[in-house]
Design a protein around this motif. Structure first.
Motif, mmCIF file in Angstrom:
data_model
loop_
_atom_site.group_PDB
_atom_site.id
_atom_site.type_symbol
_atom_site.label_atom_id
_atom_site.label_comp_id
_atom_site.label_asym_id
_atom_site.label_seq_id
_atom_site.Cartn_x
_atom_site.Cartn_y
_atom_site.Cartn_z
ATOM 1 N N LEU A 177 0.821 -1.203 0.000
ATOM 2 C CA LEU A 177 0.000 0.000 0.000
ATOM 3 C C LEU A 177 0.862 1.263 0.000
ATOM 4 N N GLU A 178 1.958 1.259 0.761
ATOM 5 C CA GLU A 178 2.786 2.458 0.863
ATOM 6 C C GLU A 178 3.363 2.878 -0.484
ATOM 7 N N VAL A 179 3.556 1.921 -1.406
ATOM 8 C CA VAL A 179 4.101 2.259 -2.720
ATOM 9 C C VAL A 179 3.032 2.893 -3.608
ATOM 10 N N VAL A 180 1.846 2.307 -3.649
ATOM 11 C CA VAL A 180 0.813 2.854 -4.542
ATOM 12 C C VAL A 180 0.274 4.191 -4.045
ATOM 13 N N LEU A 181 0.444 4.478 -2.753
ATOM 14 C CA LEU A 181 -0.002 5.772 -2.244
ATOM 15 C C LEU A 181 1.100 6.821 -2.304
ATOM 16 N N ALA A 182 2.300 6.423 -2.713
ATOM 17 C CA ALA A 182 3.411 7.360 -2.808
ATOM 18 C C ALA A 182 3.319 8.184 -4.086
ATOM 19 N N GLU A 183 4.150 9.197 -4.176
ATOM 20 C CA GLU A 183 4.085 10.132 -5.308
ATOM 21 C C GLU A 183 4.579 9.533 -6.617
ATOM 22 N N ASN A 184 5.281 8.414 -6.565
ATOM 23 C CA ASN A 184 5.863 7.837 -7.787
ATOM 24 C C ASN A 184 5.049 6.690 -8.357
ATOM 25 N N PHE A 185 3.782 6.585 -7.966
ATOM 26 C CA PHE A 185 2.867 5.610 -8.580
ATOM 27 C C PHE A 185 1.693 6.365 -9.175
ATOM 28 N N LEU A 186 1.285 5.978 -10.388
ATOM 29 C CA LEU A 186 0.226 6.702 -11.090
ATOM 30 C C LEU A 186 -0.618 5.732 -11.912
ATOM 31 N N LEU A 187 -1.906 6.008 -11.952
ATOM 32 C CA LEU A 187 -2.800 5.343 -12.899
ATOM 33 C C LEU A 187 -2.751 6.166 -14.175
ATOM 34 N N ALA A 188 -1.931 5.738 -15.113
ATOM 35 C CA ALA A 188 -1.556 6.591 -16.242
ATOM 36 C C ALA A 188 -2.413 6.337 -17.473
ATOM 37 N N THR A 189 -2.771 7.436 -18.128
ATOM 38 C CA THR A 189 -3.505 7.385 -19.397
ATOM 39 C C THR A 189 -2.688 7.965 -20.552
ATOM 40 N N HIS A 190 -1.648 8.763 -20.229
ATOM 41 C CA HIS A 190 -0.855 9.445 -21.256
ATOM 42 C C HIS A 190 0.633 9.267 -20.996
ATOM 43 N N TYR A 191 1.393 9.223 -22.090
ATOM 44 C CA TYR A 191 2.845 9.162 -22.023
ATOM 45 C C TYR A 191 3.416 10.199 -22.982
ATOM 46 N N ASN A 192 4.288 11.062 -22.471
ATOM 47 C CA ASN A 192 4.902 12.132 -23.272
ATOM 48 C C ASN A 192 3.867 12.947 -24.041
ATOM 49 N N GLY A 193 2.778 13.248 -23.356
ATOM 50 C CA GLY A 193 1.768 14.138 -23.918
ATOM 51 C C GLY A 193 0.761 13.506 -24.853
ATOM 52 N N GLU A 194 0.870 12.201 -25.073
ATOM 53 C CA GLU A 194 -0.043 11.504 -25.975
ATOM 54 C C GLU A 194 -0.724 10.351 -25.237
ATOM 55 N N PRO A 195 -1.952 9.987 -25.655
ATOM 56 C CA PRO A 195 -2.579 8.807 -25.051
ATOM 57 C C PRO A 195 -1.679 7.579 -25.208
ATOM 58 N N LEU A 196 -1.742 6.700 -24.235
ATOM 59 C CA LEU A 196 -0.974 5.462 -24.326
ATOM 60 C C LEU A 196 -1.284 4.734 -25.625
ATOM 61 N N THR A 197 -0.273 4.126 -26.210
ATOM 62 C CA THR A 197 -0.510 3.262 -27.365
ATOM 63 C C THR A 197 -1.018 1.915 -26.866
ATOM 64 N N PRO A 198 -1.695 1.137 -27.723
ATOM 65 C CA PRO A 198 -2.153 -0.185 -27.286
ATOM 66 C C PRO A 198 -1.022 -1.054 -26.737
ATOM 67 N N GLU A 199 0.155 -1.003 -27.363
ATOM 68 C CA GLU A 199 1.273 -1.840 -26.923
ATOM 69 C C GLU A 199 1.779 -1.447 -25.545
ATOM 70 N N HIS A 200 1.560 -0.207 -25.142
ATOM 71 C CA HIS A 200 2.037 0.250 -23.844
ATOM 72 C C HIS A 200 0.917 0.386 -22.815
ATOM 73 N N GLY A 201 -0.246 -0.224 -23.098
ATOM 74 C CA GLY A 201 -1.250 -0.338 -22.054
ATOM 75 C C GLY A 201 -2.534 0.424 -22.217
ATOM 76 N N PHE A 202 -2.795 1.012 -23.388
ATOM 77 C CA PHE A 202 -4.037 1.769 -23.608
ATOM 78 C C PHE A 202 -5.249 0.955 -23.150
ATOM 79 N N PRO A 203 -6.187 1.608 -22.423
ATOM 80 C CA PRO A 203 -6.243 3.046 -22.130
ATOM 81 C C PRO A 203 -5.664 3.428 -20.759
ATOM 82 N N LEU A 204 -5.321 2.417 -19.922
ATOM 83 C CA LEU A 204 -4.895 2.721 -18.563
ATOM 84 C C LEU A 204 -3.862 1.699 -18.105
ATOM 85 N N ARG A 205 -2.823 2.190 -17.451
ATOM 86 C CA ARG A 205 -1.828 1.295 -16.888
ATOM 87 C C ARG A 205 -1.327 1.851 -15.557
#
Length: 212
Positions: free
Chosen positions: A128-156
């Motif tokens: 729990l301490e890791v997912v609540l820390a600042e370095n864990f994210l439910l990510a939808t975008h990478y480098n300003g663009e939506p995730l590609t399917p190969e990298h986990g679209f729509p959420l990783r």
């Protein structure tokens, strides 16, 4: 080509001295695609994201609802167990701390671990301490663009190192699941897919905890 190799080696020495490149890792400018099984097809009209387990109230978000949540932008150094590292990657998504601050996510005192549930039954576990820390994210975008399917679209799930924040625990990159569909908060730890296959349960990049 020789100049490129020499420059990369010099950068590796520099970032290792700055404690940004963990032992046994090599820098890359690419973003390798690594996963087990096929890339899922996603219909955002039927997609949902659930949170359950040791929480006061289970949650379910449609894609439209999830997309309206407040956003967090993170710059992370990411480190793969296969020995590549990519620095200064930029991610955008939803922080679990944000869900707690909004009063949406209320944990029971018994919550100690989080199991990430992804497509095809894939799971990844974290304290729990890791997912609540600042370095864990439910990510939808990478480098300003939506995730590609190969990298986990729509959420990783994404976990990495924030430069200069040596107080944060940093596991290898597999600990953030692609194609994420839910988070289960648990009282007891439960090994994920790769942990059951022999990978280290804690996966600390600085201790080189690659395999059990």
């Amino acid at each position: 080509m020789f100049d490129d190799i020499l420059r990369r080696k010099q950068d590796e020495q520099k970032f290792r001295a700055e404690r940004r490149l963990p032992p046994g890792q090599a820098l890359t400018n690419r973003f390798p695609v690594l996963h087990y099984g096929p890339v899922p097809r996603v219909d955002l009209n039927t997609w949902d994201f659930r949170i359950w387990g040791e929480v006061e109230q289970p949650l379910r978000f449609t894609w439209e609802e999830f997309s309206r949540l407040p956003r967090t932008r993170l710059t992370l150094d990411i480190h793969c167990v296969t020995r590549w590292s990519k620095l200064d990657t930029v991610w955008e998504g939803v922080s679990l701390r944000t869900l707690m601050d909004l009063g949406l996510l209320k944990l029971k005192p018994t919550a100690r671990f989080v199991i990430q549930h992804a497509e095809y039954g894939f799971t990844a576990n974290l304290p729990l301490e890791v997912v609540l820390a600042e370095n864990f994210l439910l990510a939808t975008h990478y480098n300003g663009e939506p995730l590609t399917p190969e990298h986990g679209f729509p959420l990783r799930g994404v976990v990495g190192a924030i430069p200069g924040r040596d107080d944060l625990k940093v596991p290898y990159f597999w600990k953030g699941a692609k194609w994420l569909r839910g988070l289960e908060f648990t009282a007891e730890d439960r090994p994920g897919f790769w942990e059951q296959a022999g990978y280290h349960n804690e996966a600390d990049v600085w201790k080189e905890q690659r395999y059990a």
